[in-house]
Scaffold this motif. Structure first.
Motif, PDB file in Angstrom:
ATOM      1  N   ARG A  31      -1.139 -54.207 -18.495  1.00 33.22           N
ATOM      2  CA  ARG A  31      -2.127 -54.912 -17.668  1.00 33.22           C
ATOM      3  C   ARG A  31      -3.328 -53.999 -17.490  1.00 33.22           C
ATOM      4  O   ARG A  31      -3.201 -52.782 -17.621  1.00 33.22           O
ATOM      5  CB  ARG A  31      -1.552 -55.261 -16.288  1.00 33.22           C
ATOM      6  CG  ARG A  31      -0.391 -56.218 -16.323  1.00 33.22           C
ATOM      7  CD  ARG A  31      -0.886 -57.636 -16.535  1.00 33.22           C
ATOM      8  NE  ARG A  31       0.230 -58.567 -16.455  1.00 33.22           N
ATOM      9  CZ  ARG A  31       0.523 -59.440 -17.386  1.00 33.22           C
ATOM     10  NH1 ARG A  31      -0.218 -59.533 -18.453  1.00 33.22           N
ATOM     11  NH2 ARG A  31       1.541 -60.246 -17.262  1.00 33.22           N
ATOM     12  N   GLY A  33      -5.458 -51.439 -16.207  1.00 36.47           N
ATOM     13  CA  GLY A  33      -5.218 -50.338 -15.284  1.00 36.47           C
ATOM     14  C   GLY A  33      -3.767 -49.936 -15.113  1.00 36.47           C
ATOM     15  O   GLY A  33      -3.438 -49.133 -14.252  1.00 36.47           O
ATOM     16  N   GLY A  34      -2.847 -50.488 -15.910  1.00 33.64           N
ATOM     17  CA  GLY A  34      -1.457 -50.084 -15.758  1.00 33.64           C
ATOM     18  C   GLY A  34      -0.486 -50.956 -16.524  1.00 33.64           C
ATOM     19  O   GLY A  34      -0.825 -51.553 -17.536  1.00 33.64           O
ATOM     20  N   THR A  35       0.715 -51.040 -15.988  1.00 35.34           N
ATOM     21  CA  THR A  35       1.789 -51.796 -16.623  1.00 35.34           C
ATOM     22  C   THR A  35       2.548 -52.586 -15.568  1.00 35.34           C
ATOM     23  O   THR A  35       2.890 -52.054 -14.516  1.00 35.34           O
ATOM     24  CB  THR A  35       2.778 -50.842 -17.328  1.00 35.34           C
ATOM     25  OG1 THR A  35       2.071 -50.083 -18.314  1.00 35.34           O
ATOM     26  CG2 THR A  35       3.905 -51.597 -18.000  1.00 35.34           C
ATOM     27  N   GLU A  36       2.780 -53.845 -15.842  1.00 35.83           N
ATOM     28  CA  GLU A  36       3.604 -54.679 -14.963  1.00 35.83           C
ATOM     29  C   GLU A  36       5.072 -54.461 -15.331  1.00 35.83           C
ATOM     30  O   GLU A  36       5.421 -54.463 -16.515  1.00 35.83           O
ATOM     31  CB  GLU A  36       3.240 -56.145 -15.154  1.00 35.83           C
ATOM     32  CG  GLU A  36       4.092 -57.090 -14.336  1.00 35.83           C
ATOM     33  CD  GLU A  36       3.726 -58.536 -14.605  1.00 35.83           C
ATOM     34  OE1 GLU A  36       2.918 -59.082 -13.836  1.00 35.83           O
ATOM     35  OE2 GLU A  36       4.221 -59.095 -15.608  1.00 35.83           O
ATOM     36  N   ALA A  70       6.910 -46.436 -10.656  1.00 35.02           N
ATOM     37  CA  ALA A  70       5.469 -46.642 -10.533  1.00 35.02           C
ATOM     38  C   ALA A  70       4.787 -45.423  -9.921  1.00 35.02           C
ATOM     39  O   ALA A  70       3.722 -44.996 -10.377  1.00 35.02           O
ATOM     40  CB  ALA A  70       5.183 -47.884  -9.698  1.00 35.02           C
ATOM     41  N   ALA A  73       4.733 -42.681 -12.587  1.00 39.70           N
ATOM     42  CA  ALA A  73       3.737 -42.984 -13.629  1.00 39.70           C
ATOM     43  C   ALA A  73       2.319 -42.775 -13.090  1.00 39.70           C
ATOM     44  O   ALA A  73       1.450 -42.284 -13.813  1.00 39.70           O
ATOM     45  CB  ALA A  73       3.919 -44.414 -14.129  1.00 39.70           C
ATOM     46  N   GLY A  74       2.099 -43.123 -11.831  1.00 36.33           N
ATOM     47  CA  GLY A  74       0.782 -42.960 -11.235  1.00 36.33           C
ATOM     48  C   GLY A  74       0.393 -41.505 -11.020  1.00 36.33           C
ATOM     49  O   GLY A  74      -0.792 -41.172 -10.967  1.00 36.33           O
TER      50      GLY A  74
END
Length: 76
Positions: A31, A33-36, A70, A73-74
């Protein structure tokens, strides 16, 4: 177990939990800016009438894992 690199990890599990036929699918979708992360599990309760209680515990466990993943990962 099933693995689709960078997309899906599926697994079955046998444990001391009062469940049988446990299976979970973890889907990752890129997604902006990141991953769902979508983590869905299914099972049959070993003891009739306990499915709702077991589901509540598993949902809490899964949410803690997803939130931890999350956060990790962030921070990378």
């Amino acid at each position: 177990a099933e693995l689709v690199e960078d997309r899906r990890f599926s697994y079955t599990h046998e444990s001391k939990l009062p469940v049988k036929n446990y299976r979970a699918d973890i889907d990752l979708t890129p997604r902006e800016g990141g991953t769902e992360i979508r983590w869905v599990s299914q099972f049959d309760p070993k003891i009739p009438g306990t499915g709702r209680l077991v589901r509540r515990g598993l949902d809490k466990f899964i949410a803690e894992n997803v939130n931890g993943l999350a956060a990790y990962a962030g921070s990378r």
